[in-house]
Design a protein around this motif. Structure first.
Motif, mmCIF file in Angstrom:
data_model
loop_
_atom_site.group_PDB
_atom_site.id
_atom_site.type_symbol
_atom_site.label_atom_id
_atom_site.label_comp_id
_atom_site.label_asym_id
_atom_site.label_seq_id
_atom_site.Cartn_x
_atom_site.Cartn_y
_atom_site.Cartn_z
ATOM 1 N N TYR A 69 30.470 38.048 -50.939
ATOM 2 C CA TYR A 69 29.761 37.792 -52.177
ATOM 3 C C TYR A 69 29.684 39.044 -53.042
ATOM 4 O O TYR A 69 29.600 40.166 -52.533
ATOM 5 N N LEU A 70 29.720 38.845 -54.356
ATOM 6 C CA LEU A 70 29.442 39.886 -55.334
ATOM 7 C C LEU A 70 28.198 39.439 -56.086
ATOM 8 O O LEU A 70 28.230 38.422 -56.776
ATOM 9 N N VAL A 71 27.116 40.178 -55.947
ATOM 10 C CA VAL A 71 25.793 39.748 -56.401
ATOM 11 C C VAL A 71 25.494 38.423 -55.686
ATOM 12 O O VAL A 71 25.385 38.403 -54.481
ATOM 13 N N ASN A 72 25.416 37.312 -56.434
ATOM 14 C CA ASN A 72 25.141 36.028 -55.780
ATOM 15 C C ASN A 72 26.305 35.055 -55.890
ATOM 16 O O ASN A 72 26.143 33.855 -55.670
ATOM 17 N N LEU A 73 27.492 35.574 -56.229
ATOM 18 C CA LEU A 73 28.671 34.711 -56.367
ATOM 19 C C LEU A 73 29.666 34.987 -55.252
ATOM 20 O O LEU A 73 29.945 36.157 -54.940
ATOM 21 N N PRO A 74 30.249 33.948 -54.673
ATOM 22 C CA PRO A 74 31.321 34.177 -53.699
ATOM 23 C C PRO A 74 32.539 34.779 -54.370
ATOM 24 O O PRO A 74 32.782 34.565 -55.569
ATOM 25 N N LEU A 75 33.296 35.546 -53.605
ATOM 26 C CA LEU A 75 34.509 36.179 -54.130
ATOM 27 C C LEU A 75 35.413 35.161 -54.806
ATOM 28 O O LEU A 75 36.013 35.436 -55.858
ATOM 29 N N GLU A 76 35.515 33.985 -54.231
ATOM 30 C CA GLU A 76 36.399 32.951 -54.767
ATOM 31 C C GLU A 76 35.987 32.528 -56.173
ATOM 32 O O GLU A 76 36.828 32.194 -57.002
ATOM 33 N N GLU A 77 34.684 32.534 -56.452
ATOM 34 C CA GLU A 77 34.209 32.180 -57.789
ATOM 35 C C GLU A 77 34.602 33.252 -58.808
ATOM 36 O O GLU A 77 34.972 32.933 -59.939
ATOM 37 N N ILE A 78 34.532 34.509 -58.404
ATOM 38 C CA ILE A 78 34.984 35.587 -59.285
ATOM 39 C C ILE A 78 36.481 35.429 -59.565
ATOM 40 O O ILE A 78 36.933 35.550 -60.717
ATOM 41 N N LEU A 79 37.253 35.146 -58.515
ATOM 42 C CA LEU A 79 38.700 34.972 -58.686
ATOM 43 C C LEU A 79 39.034 33.781 -59.579
ATOM 44 O O LEU A 79 40.068 33.778 -60.258
ATOM 45 N N PHE A 80 38.161 32.784 -59.578
ATOM 46 C CA PHE A 80 38.368 31.608 -60.436
ATOM 47 C C PHE A 80 38.574 32.031 -61.886
ATOM 48 O O PHE A 80 39.425 31.479 -62.589
ATOM 49 N N PHE A 81 37.792 33.021 -62.342
ATOM 50 C CA PHE A 81 37.855 33.443 -63.739
ATOM 51 C C PHE A 81 39.062 34.330 -64.030
ATOM 52 O O PHE A 81 39.276 34.724 -65.181
ATOM 53 N N LEU A 82 39.849 34.628 -63.024
ATOM 54 C CA LEU A 82 41.138 35.279 -63.220
ATOM 55 C C LEU A 82 42.275 34.274 -63.069
ATOM 56 O O LEU A 82 43.149 34.173 -63.933
ATOM 57 N N CYS A 83 42.227 33.512 -61.994
ATOM 58 C CA CYS A 83 43.353 32.627 -61.647
ATOM 59 C C CYS A 83 43.517 31.476 -62.632
ATOM 60 O O CYS A 83 44.636 31.210 -63.115
ATOM 61 N N ILE A 84 42.446 30.768 -62.928
ATOM 62 C CA ILE A 84 42.544 29.602 -63.807
ATOM 63 C C ILE A 84 42.892 30.007 -65.234
ATOM 64 O O ILE A 84 43.828 29.443 -65.840
ATOM 65 N N PRO A 85 42.195 30.989 -65.834
ATOM 66 C CA PRO A 85 42.598 31.395 -67.189
ATOM 67 C C PRO A 85 44.013 31.953 -67.264
ATOM 68 O O PRO A 85 44.716 31.730 -68.254
ATOM 69 N N TYR A 86 44.450 32.698 -66.227
ATOM 70 C CA TYR A 86 45.828 33.187 -66.239
ATOM 71 C C TYR A 86 46.792 32.006 -66.314
ATOM 72 O O TYR A 86 47.738 32.010 -67.115
#
Length: 241
Positions: A69-86
């Protein structure tokens, strides 16, 4: 099953990343415009995500995430904002590189924009007590007003075409994340904070959220691209410049 969300992220970006180097597309040549277009709004949406997660508007099923987790978000959620917009910006680039003259009639673009603004503001008013619904639809309406009416951006019709074409993969990705075809949702929503209607298992607000997220990134991508290489913007290509 802890790898479910990570698999969705990586599967979404794998093909777009590989084909970024295709000689007919050469998307990698536009990475200078791409990365700031991803990271600047991505920071805003991640902060929004952190806040809503902390307030219990939505959350994440521990069965489907790695536990990092980063703060209260799982790593996968952070990656979502890179992978999907890319993947979405790659699609935007690819469609109008291969078919640069593809466009919507001006009047139809206006009708779509005014329809989105009117529907968004009305729904935001009706569901003003639902935090996700209210904020998403209000910001989406203001964004569409800005790009269409205030600034009269020439790429708006292309964005509508691209987002319309992306709705099918959107249904697949968001369907998986919200529980379609799997036993439990990866991302759950607090019923008290959303309007209620769903498309399969997807809250309808997610369609407006996706339009806002990708729309802001397309706007910044076009801005940075035009600042560096005016002749390569898709609005310029369509006008034969």
């Amino acid at each position: 099953m802890w790898y479910t969300y990570l698999t969705i992220d990586l599967a979404s970006i794998a093909v777009p990343f590989i084909f970024s180097f295709h000689p007919k597309l050469r998307f990698y040549r536009h990475w200078g415009a791409l990365w700031p277009a991803l990271f600047i709004p991505g920071l805003f949406f991640i902060c929004w995500d952190c806040f809503f997660t902390a307030k219990g508007v939505w959350g994440f099923n521990p069965k489907y995430v790695s536990g990092v987790y980063l703060v209260n978000l799982p790593l996968e959620e952070i990656l979502f904002f890179l992978c999907i917009p890319y993947a979405c910006l790659f699609s935007y680039h690819s469609i109008f590189t291969l078919w640069p003259k593809l466009h919507l009639p001006h009047i139809l673009t206006k009708l779509i924009s005014w329809g989105l603004i009117a529907a968004g503001l009305c729904a935001a008013y009706v569901y003003s007590d639902k935090s996700y619904t209210f904020l998403t639809l209000l910001l989406m309406s203001l964004f569409v007003f800005g790009i269409t009416i205030l600034f009269k951006n020439q790429w708006v019709d292309r964005f509508y075409i691209c987002y319309g074409l992306m709705l099918l993969p959107f249904l697949v990705v968001n369907g998986l994340l919200t529980g379609s075809w799997i036993q439990e949702p990866v991302v759950w929503y607090n019923a008290a904070e959303i309007a209620g209607p769903r498309l399969m298992t997807i809250p309808l607000e997610d369609i407006a959220y996706g339009l806002l997220l990708i729309g802001v990134e397309v706007a910044l991508y076009e801005y940075f691209l035009s600042g560096k290489r005016p002749s390569l913007t898709y609005s310029a290509l369509s006008e034969g410049r």
